[in-house]
Design a protein around this motif. Sequence first.
Motif, PDB file in Angstrom:
ATOM      1  N   HIS A 152       0.840  -1.192   0.000  1.00 53.92           N
ATOM      2  CA  HIS A 152       0.000   0.000   0.000  1.00 53.92           C
ATOM      3  C   HIS A 152       0.878   1.246   0.000  1.00 53.92           C
ATOM      4  O   HIS A 152       2.082   1.184   0.294  1.00 53.92           O
ATOM      5  N   LEU A 153       0.250   2.351  -0.312  1.00 57.76           N
ATOM      6  CA  LEU A 153       0.896   3.668  -0.277  1.00 57.76           C
ATOM      7  C   LEU A 153       0.047   4.595   0.576  1.00 57.76           C
ATOM      8  O   LEU A 153      -1.180   4.535   0.539  1.00 57.76           O
ATOM      9  N   MET A 154       0.696   5.473   1.345  1.00 59.58           N
ATOM     10  CA  MET A 154      -0.014   6.554   2.030  1.00 59.58           C
ATOM     11  C   MET A 154       0.101   7.789   1.154  1.00 59.58           C
ATOM     12  O   MET A 154       1.211   8.285   0.901  1.00 59.58           O
ATOM     13  N   ILE A 155      -1.040   8.273   0.682  1.00 63.49           N
ATOM     14  CA  ILE A 155      -1.054   9.452  -0.188  1.00 63.49           C
ATOM     15  C   ILE A 155      -2.104  10.420   0.327  1.00 63.49           C
ATOM     16  O   ILE A 155      -3.292  10.072   0.414  1.00 63.49           O
ATOM     17  N   CYS A 156      -1.675  11.618   0.701  1.00 67.56           N
ATOM     18  CA  CYS A 156      -2.573  12.652   1.236  1.00 67.56           C
ATOM     19  C   CYS A 156      -3.402  12.111   2.405  1.00 67.56           C
ATOM     20  O   CYS A 156      -4.595  12.397   2.544  1.00 67.56           O
ATOM     21  N   GLY A 157      -2.746  11.307   3.236  1.00 70.17           N
ATOM     22  CA  GLY A 157      -3.396  10.799   4.444  1.00 70.17           C
ATOM     23  C   GLY A 157      -4.293   9.606   4.218  1.00 70.17           C
ATOM     24  O   GLY A 157      -4.900   9.107   5.167  1.00 70.17           O
ATOM     25  N   SER A 180       9.758   8.005   7.017  1.00 70.37           N
ATOM     26  CA  SER A 180       8.426   8.059   7.633  1.00 70.37           C
ATOM     27  C   SER A 180       7.497   7.191   6.788  1.00 70.37           C
ATOM     28  O   SER A 180       7.934   6.210   6.189  1.00 70.37           O
ATOM     29  N   ASP A 181       6.214   7.544   6.723  1.00 71.24           N
ATOM     30  CA  ASP A 181       5.305   6.755   5.892  1.00 71.24           C
ATOM     31  C   ASP A 181       5.393   7.119   4.411  1.00 71.24           C
ATOM     32  O   ASP A 181       4.716   6.522   3.573  1.00 71.24           O
ATOM     33  N   GLY A 182       6.228   8.129   4.084  1.00 74.27           N
ATOM     34  CA  GLY A 182       6.486   8.460   2.686  1.00 74.27           C
ATOM     35  C   GLY A 182       5.378   9.187   1.967  1.00 74.27           C
ATOM     36  O   GLY A 182       5.347   9.197   0.737  1.00 74.27           O
TER      37      GLY A 182
END
Length: 398
Positions: free
Chosen positions: A255-260, A273-275
């Motif tokens: 998964h990716l963290m994108i804009c929260g 961090s979570d990138g």
Amino acid sequence: MTKSPNPAGLKTAAIIVAAGRGLRAGAGGPKQYRMIGGRSVISRAMEPFCNHPQVFAVQPITNPDDIAVFNEAVSDLRYHNPANGGATRQASVHAGLEALADHAPDIVLIHDAARPFVTPALIERAIAAAQITGAAVPGVAVTDTIKQVNEAGHVEATPDRARLRSAQTPQAFRFDVILEAHRRAAKEGRDDFTDDAALAEWAGLTVATFEGDLANMKLTTPEDFIREEARLAASLGDIRMGTGYDVHAFGDGDHLMICGVRVPHTRGFLAHSDGDVGLHALVDAILGALADGDIGSHFPPSDPQWKGAASDKFLKYAVDRVTARGGRIANLEVTLICERPKIGPLRDAMRAKISEISGVALSRVAVKATTSERLGFTGREEGIAATAATTIRLPWTD
């Protein structure tokens, strides 16, 4: 919340009356929890007391139905556990006084939560007046000619406006004296006093006045909110823009963290961090507008405490830097550059998350996306890049 007593050796406490429903303010819930100038009314009203060096205890009075929204609105402040308000303002103040009785303050300041523009200077004048007289209220000279009318609306008298004052809060009293007055009024069934000065007068106290503050107005109607929003906006004349940029390569992950937002994907980010490239770019844009370094100077990747950290902490930190300087964020905009994942279906969720983290209205948050036409590292799907922009408004300081 405990602080040292004031220089005169007297302990001063403050009661913030916030149990009312504010029906005249129109739709939108109790007015003390509405936003004005980017902050809740009650947070603005309480903060000067919570941070004042001469006030050792702040006692809020709330409606039990409001406790969740109250806690959220003032989560960054220090105060005593709220006491439950009564059916009238007078009953609510009495509850606050009883809640403070075990702490034995010498002086108590009683302030309406609907007055969010109280200043430290006004608080100091209130404390000084109570030390001298034992009962005092801030007053503002009346500039209009006042007419006293009968039930038919006919003028009966024209009072001398030189002797008239518009009463404000915080009203200041010796604690033992005003507590006894409230207890006596409750015992005798008197519950019709509209402020504590009137109750004090009924109890036989001499009430003095001290200089109030025209800006310390009470929010009562929808028009009051409109006017004060305009006034606050006009005071923030230092308009600044900032831009940000961030990039992270793909690595192992699901998964990716994108804009929260957690986005399922065949890869993850290589990052300390979570990138979250979107939030990182926004942080740099805000810090840039403040001329306050960049994300790396505040959260260095060499610091192990930020390993795997959620980037919403970084964005909240940057927003708080604006608030601490008396400013407001006018808008937040981020553009994501990638071939995959597809951002369009997630755009609204990302906007909502940014709005939630930052406190900026959803209508002022934009998330956009584009590809690089299969060119470069983003085109080869080796990572994601993001650009961001913001406009902030600060008070002029130079």
